[in-house]
Design an enzyme around this catalytic site. Structure first.
Site: not given
Length: 296
Positions: A75, A184
């Site tokens: 991430s 996300h």
């Protein structure tokens, strides 16, 4: 964060000083003394995590560590990987992740987004639970962290429905996470569009070291593809299990985790025990990593 590392290695506080000059406030002081409420704001947390990882990356070379064959970041950590690959300047990365945090925080009103960790189900079961729970809202599997460990995100009510469905399917644990930003998932598409504009204003180079990117779980070096995948990353799943599996298939046996904590080392053990990951946030951990890399 990194108190023991800073006591041993001057480069830690120097790296935080570099970041503070970009941010306009003392990031090291905030990380050490809070207030926690300010540090937990994602537009602050993201630069802090990026800076911590780059501080340890710099210390790796000071201590005599060699260039890696591959880089990957989970991430936010993908930005650290791109700095390490010399695709992205550190100062530009700090500005980008601060903006990324701001965009994520404002993309969904407080209280309307949620994330949850699902343990003990396979990926397809979690995906199916999200599809069943969504209705006219958003909920999806967003972090495939390790076999049996998946994070979901979306609208709060839809996440709650998915939690209940996962429990009915036999999840060992299905628990909300203490975050308000549903990372996300599709709720981040508006933020991604604004991030794309910012990325186009920043100089990117081809990665000198191949980077395994979250969105594709593939090795990428081309600057344009790296940027495009960063945009997609904001609203697409982090394919961490696939990313680590790829590295094992490429022959990687030893890796160093540059960051606060040992989360990625723990995930690696669940993904493939042949992958030996050392956290280098302490002198002992760094020594162990250097020794393992020398033998590998």
């Amino acid at each position: 964060m990194l108190r023991a590392a800073a006591d041993a290695w001057p480069v830690v506080e120097q790296t935080f000083s570099d970041a503070s000059n970009v941010l306009g406030y003392d990031l090291w002081e905030l990380c050490q003394n809070g207030p926690v409420e300010e540090l937990n704001q994602t537009m602050v947390t993201q630069p802090a995590l990026l800076t911590a990882s780059i501080a340890l990356w710099r210390q790796w070379f000071i201590a005599g560590g060699g260039e890696p064959n591959y880089l990957a970041g989970h991430s936010l950590g993908e930005y650290s990987a791109l700095v390490a690959a010399e695709s992205l300047d550190f100062a530009d990365a700090i500005r980008l992740v601060r903006l990324r945090g701001e965009l994520m925080q404002t993309a969904v009103p407080a209280g309307q987004g949620r994330m949850a960790a699902i343990l003990g189900l396979d990926d397809d079961q979690v995906i199916g639970a999200c599809e069943e729970a969504a209705g006219n809202e958003v909920v999806s599997a967003v972090n495939f962290n390790a076999p049996g460990q998946v994070v979901i995100a979306g609208n709060s009510a839809a996440v709650e429905r998915a939690i209940d469905i996962c429990k009915d399917k036999g999840a060992r644990k299905a628990m909300p996470l203490p975050v308000s930003v549903p990372s996300h998932c599709a709720l981040m598409k508006g933020a991604a569009e604004e991030l794309a504009n910012a990325l186009n204003e920043v100089s990117f180079g081809n990665a000198l070291t191949p980077v395994v990117q979250n969105v594709t779980a593939e090795l990428v070096q081309d600057a344009d593809q790296l940027k495009a995948n960063l945009v997609q990353q904001l609203y697409s799943p982090v394919r961490w299990t696939d990313s680590m599996t790829l590295l094992v298939e490429e022959g990687v046996g030893v890796a160093a985790e540059c960051g606060a904590g040992k989360v990625l080392a723990g995930l690696a053990k669940r993904i493939d025990r042949s992958l030996n990951v050392f956290s280098i946030e302490t002198p002992e951990g760094l020594d162990g990593a250097l020794e393992a890399f020398a033998k590998d």
